[in-house]
Write an enzyme that holds these catalytic residues in place. Structure first.
Site, short mmCIF file in Angstrom:
data_model
loop_
_atom_site.label_atom_id
_atom_site.label_comp_id
_atom_site.label_asym_id
_atom_site.label_seq_id
_atom_site.Cartn_x
_atom_site.Cartn_y
_atom_site.Cartn_z
N GLU A 89 -2.48 0.75 -4.10
CA GLU A 89 -2.07 -0.16 -5.84
C GLU A 89 -3.02 0.82 -6.34
OE1 GLU A 89 -6.06 -1.51 -3.71
OE2 GLU A 89 -3.80 -1.08 -2.55
N ASP A 90 -4.22 1.34 -6.02
CA ASP A 90 -5.32 2.14 -6.28
C ASP A 90 -4.76 3.23 -7.58
OD1 ASP A 90 -5.07 3.40 -4.42
OD2 ASP A 90 -6.75 3.18 -4.13
N PHE A 91 -3.80 3.69 -7.05
CA PHE A 91 -3.42 4.83 -7.71
C PHE A 91 -2.49 4.50 -8.80
CE2 PHE A 91 0.50 7.84 -8.01
CZ PHE A 91 -0.48 9.06 -8.09
#
Length: 397
Positions: free
Chosen positions: A235-237
Site C-alpha cells: 500500500e505504501d507504493f
C-alpha cells in the site's frame, strides 16, 4: 559477418554506457546522501504553530525491542501530536506493553484501538482502519512497531512537508545490535538499497516505503481513504504513486528510519528481500530485466566483456578493478549513511559486503519461482499490478 560485428559493437557500447551510468548513480547517491542526511531544517515559524500530527502505530506481537521502540514515540520533541496504537487481536500480549507505556506517559495524547476493521486484503491497513478514521489531525505518520524514533525526526519530517510535497518518508536503515546479522542489515540498507533509494528520490521517482511515512490525510481521503489501498499488499507504493499522480512531490527525511526488530538473522533478511522483489516485479515489471544487470557481479562480467571488445583490455583485470571501485564507493556510502565510523570493523564490512553481493542474485531468482507471498502468518497470491488476494491466514493482524 559485418552485420554481426555491428550488432556486437552496439551491444558493447550499450553495456559500457550502462556501466558508466551506474557509477554516476553511485557517486550521485554519495553526494546527495551527504547533503540530505547532514542538512537539518529549522522552522520558519514558531514550532507551536506547526500542524498537529497523528501517528498510526500498527502493532502485532511482542519482541525483545518492542517496549524500547514504542517508548521513543512518547519523547518526541514536537508540540502537538497523538499516538494511535492499533492492535487487531484482543488476545495479543502487545496490549499490555502498550498499556504500560500509556500509563507511564499520561501527558502524551495516546489511544489504543483493538479489533481493527476488515476493509480489504491488506492486514496492515485493516489493523489501522479504525485509528485512521479517528485521527484528528490532517498530517498522518504511519510508523511500524519495529521503528526506533529519534526525538527530532518528526519535526524534520514536518518541515520537509512543503506546499508541493505530499509525502515525506524516512530512508530505511537499521539500529546497531549484537551479532553479524545486524551488520548484514546495515550493509544491505546502506549500500545497494541506499544507492537506488537516494537516486530515486533525487529524480522524484517513487521509492517510498511504508515503515515510516508522513502523508496528507485530506489527499488520501479524496482518493477514497486508506481503505482504497487495502487491495494492495504494498500500500505504501500506491499511496506514494497517488501523490505523484496528483502533482505532489515526495521527499526523504534527513533522519533515517531506524529498524530495531528484536528478531533478526540473515535468513530472515533474505526472506524480506525476496518478498520485496516479488512486489517490485508485480508493480513494475521492468525490474525483471533491469534489477539483475544492476548487480555488482553481473554488471562487472558484462562490462569486462564490453571493455575487452571495445578497447582490447584484459577482461579479468577490468572485472577486478570494477569490483574494487564498487566496494570503495559502497564503503564511502555506508559511512555517509552511518554519519561517521562504522560500528564494526573493515574486515566485517568486507565479509558482509561479499556475502550480500554474492547472495543477492539468488534472492532475485527465488522471487520469480513462486507468486505466493507469506507475510505475518498470512498467505497471498500476487497479481500483476500489485493487487493481492489472500489465500488463507492462521491469525489476524
Amino acid at each position: 559477418m559485418e552485420s554481426l560485428d555491428y550488432t556486437l559493437l552496439g551491444l558493447a557500447i550499450l553495456l559500457f554506457a550502462g556501466w558508466c551510468f551506474n557509477f554516476f548513480l553511485h557517486i550521485l547517491a554519495i553526494v546527495y546522501g551527504k547533503w540530505k542526511l547532514s542538512r537539518k531544517l529549522t522552522p520558519a515559524i514558531p514550532v507551536e504553530e506547526l500542524p498537529g500530527v497523528t501517528i498510526l502505530k500498527p502493532v502485532v506481537g511482542v519482541d525483545p525491542h518492542l517496549y524500547e521502540n514504542l517508548e521513543t514515540f512518547f519523547s518526541i520533541k514536537y508540540p502537538q501530536y497523538e499516538i494511535m496504537f492499533c492492535i487487531q487481536d484482543e488476545m495479543d500480549s502487545a496490549i499490555m506493553v502498550v498499556q504500560s507505556l500509556v500509563q507511564k506517559y499520561p501527558d502524551v495524547d495516546s489511544k489504543i484501538f483493538i479489533g481493527g476493521k476488515h476493509v480489504g486484503a491488506n492486514p496492515k491497513v485493516n489493523n489501522m482502519a479504525i485509528g485512521y478514521e479517528a485521527a484528528k489531525y490532517d498530517m498522518i505518520l504511519v510508523s511500524d512497531s519495529g521503528i526506533k524514533m529519534k526525538e527530532e525526526a518528526l519535526l524534520d519530517m514536518v518541515l520537509h512537508m512543503k506546499e508541493n510535497v505530499g509525502l515525506v518518508h524516512q530512508m530505511p536503515y537499521a539500529c546497531t545490535r549484537k551479532g553479524f546479522s545486524s551488520h548484514m542489515e546495515k550493509i544491505y540498507f546502506a549500500t545497494q538499497h541506499a544507492k537506488m533509494y537516494l537516486t530515486a528520490n533525487f529524480f522524484n521517482i517513487n521509492c517510498a516505503t511504508g515503515m515510516s511515512s508522513l502523508m496528507r490525510k485530506n489527499i488520501i481521503d479524496e482518493a477514497g481513504g486508506l481503505k482504497h489501498f487495502s487491495q494492495y499488499l504494498a500500500e505504501d507504493f500506491f499511496l506514494a504513486e497517488m501523490f505523484i499522480n496528483k502533482g505532489y512531490r515526495l521527499r526523504v527525511s534527513s533522519y533515517t528510519a531506524l529498524q530495531n526488530a528484536g528478531a533478526y538473522s540473515i535468513p530472515l533478511l533474505h526472506k524480506r528481500l525476496t518478498r520485496w522483489c516479488k512486489l517490485r516485479t508485480a508493480m513494475t515489471p521492468a525490474t525483471i530485466f533491469f534489477e539483475p544487470i544492476s548487480q555488482c557481479i553481473v554488471q562487472g562480467c558484462l562490462n569486462a566483456w564490453a571493455m575487452s571488445y571495445l578497447f582490447n583490455f584484459t577482461g579479468s583485470v577490468v572485472f577486478l578493478v570494477h569490483v574494487l571501485v564498487w566496494f570503495l564507493l559502497d564503503y564511502i556510502l555506508i559511512r555517509v549513511i552511518e554519519g561517521g565510523p562504522l560500528p564494526f570493523s573493515k574486515f566485517e564490512f568486507l565479509v558482509g559486503w561479499i556475502i550480500n553481493e554474492v547472495t543477492y542474485p539468488g534472492v532475485i531468482l527465488r522471487s520469480h519461482f513462486d507468486p505466493k507471498i507469506v507475510w505475518r502468518n498470512h498467505q497471498f497470491r500476487l497479481k500483476w499490478g500489485g493487487i493481492v488476494e489472500e489465500l488463507h491466514s492462521k491469525q489476524t493482524v
